[in-house]
Design a protein around this motif. Sequence first.
Motif, short mmCIF file in Angstrom:
data_model
loop_
_atom_site.label_atom_id
_atom_site.label_comp_id
_atom_site.label_asym_id
_atom_site.label_seq_id
_atom_site.Cartn_x
_atom_site.Cartn_y
_atom_site.Cartn_z
N SER A 25 -10.78 0.11 -4.82
CA SER A 25 -10.54 0.30 -3.40
C SER A 25 -9.19 0.97 -3.23
O SER A 25 -8.30 0.81 -4.07
CB SER A 25 -10.55 -1.06 -2.69
OG SER A 25 -10.33 -0.91 -1.32
N ALA A 26 -9.03 1.72 -2.15
CA ALA A 26 -7.75 2.36 -1.86
C ALA A 26 -7.22 1.82 -0.54
O ALA A 26 -7.98 1.63 0.40
CB ALA A 26 -7.90 3.87 -1.79
N ASP A 27 -5.91 1.57 -0.48
CA ASP A 27 -5.31 1.11 0.77
C ASP A 27 -4.77 2.30 1.55
O ASP A 27 -4.76 3.43 1.07
CB ASP A 27 -4.25 0.04 0.50
CG ASP A 27 -3.05 0.54 -0.28
OD1 ASP A 27 -2.77 1.75 -0.29
OD2 ASP A 27 -2.36 -0.30 -0.88
N PRO A 28 -4.33 2.08 2.79
CA PRO A 28 -3.86 3.18 3.63
C PRO A 28 -2.65 3.93 3.05
O PRO A 28 -2.40 5.08 3.41
CB PRO A 28 -3.48 2.51 4.95
CG PRO A 28 -4.26 1.25 4.98
CD PRO A 28 -4.39 0.82 3.54
N ASP A 29 -1.91 3.28 2.14
CA ASP A 29 -0.75 3.94 1.53
C ASP A 29 -1.14 4.84 0.36
O ASP A 29 -0.28 5.48 -0.24
CB ASP A 29 0.26 2.91 1.05
CG ASP A 29 0.88 2.13 2.19
OD1 ASP A 29 1.05 2.72 3.28
OD2 ASP A 29 1.19 0.94 2.01
N GLY A 30 -2.42 4.85 0.00
CA GLY A 30 -2.88 5.69 -1.10
C GLY A 30 -2.90 5.00 -2.45
O GLY A 30 -3.20 5.63 -3.46
N ASN A 31 -2.60 3.70 -2.48
CA ASN A 31 -2.68 2.95 -3.74
C ASN A 31 -4.13 2.62 -4.04
O ASN A 31 -4.88 2.25 -3.15
CB ASN A 31 -1.88 1.65 -3.64
CG ASN A 31 -0.42 1.90 -3.34
OD1 ASN A 31 0.23 2.66 -4.04
ND2 ASN A 31 0.07 1.29 -2.28
N THR A 32 -4.51 2.73 -5.29
CA THR A 32 -5.86 2.37 -5.71
C THR A 32 -5.80 1.05 -6.45
O THR A 32 -4.96 0.85 -7.32
CB THR A 32 -6.47 3.45 -6.62
OG1 THR A 32 -6.52 4.68 -5.89
CG2 THR A 32 -7.88 3.08 -7.07
N TRP A 33 -6.71 0.15 -6.09
CA TRP A 33 -6.78 -1.18 -6.69
C TRP A 33 -8.10 -1.30 -7.42
O TRP A 33 -9.16 -0.97 -6.89
CB TRP A 33 -6.69 -2.25 -5.61
CG TRP A 33 -5.42 -2.18 -4.84
CD1 TRP A 33 -5.18 -1.41 -3.73
CD2 TRP A 33 -4.20 -2.84 -5.13
NE1 TRP A 33 -3.89 -1.58 -3.31
CE2 TRP A 33 -3.25 -2.46 -4.16
CE3 TRP A 33 -3.80 -3.73 -6.12
CZ2 TRP A 33 -1.96 -2.93 -4.14
CZ3 TRP A 33 -2.51 -4.21 -6.09
CH2 TRP A 33 -1.61 -3.81 -5.12
N VAL A 34 -8.07 -1.79 -8.66
CA VAL A 34 -9.27 -1.99 -9.46
C VAL A 34 -9.35 -3.46 -9.83
O VAL A 34 -8.37 -4.05 -10.28
CB VAL A 34 -9.26 -1.12 -10.74
CG1 VAL A 34 -10.52 -1.37 -11.57
CG2 VAL A 34 -9.14 0.35 -10.38
N LEU A 35 -10.51 -4.07 -9.62
CA LEU A 35 -10.74 -5.47 -9.95
C LEU A 35 -11.75 -5.54 -11.09
O LEU A 35 -12.62 -4.69 -11.21
CB LEU A 35 -11.31 -6.22 -8.75
CG LEU A 35 -10.52 -6.14 -7.46
CD1 LEU A 35 -11.31 -6.77 -6.33
CD2 LEU A 35 -9.18 -6.82 -7.63
N GLN A 36 -11.64 -6.58 -11.92
CA GLN A 36 -12.64 -6.84 -12.95
C GLN A 36 -13.34 -8.14 -12.62
O GLN A 36 -12.70 -9.14 -12.32
CB GLN A 36 -12.00 -6.99 -14.33
CG GLN A 36 -11.61 -5.71 -14.97
CD GLN A 36 -11.17 -5.93 -16.40
OE1 GLN A 36 -10.47 -6.88 -16.69
NE2 GLN A 36 -11.60 -5.06 -17.28
#
Length: 53
Positions: A25-36
Motif C-alpha cells: 500500500s502507498a500512503d499520501p506521502d508516497g511511502n510504500t508499505w509491504v506486509l507479510q
Amino acid sequence: MDSWHGEWAPGPDPERRDYASLPDSADPDGNTWVLQEIGFRHPQGAADAQPFP
C-alpha cells in the motif's frame, strides 16, 4: 517459508502459506508499505504463562 518459487500475483497465496502473501500500500506521502502474512504464532513465553489468580 518452504520452497516457494514464483512471480508476484494479485491476491493472497492460494495455499495461505506463511510469508507468501505480500500486500502493499502507498500512503499520501508516497511511502510504500509491504506486509507479510504469517499464520498464528503464540507469543514468546506463552507456554510458561500462568492464569491470573
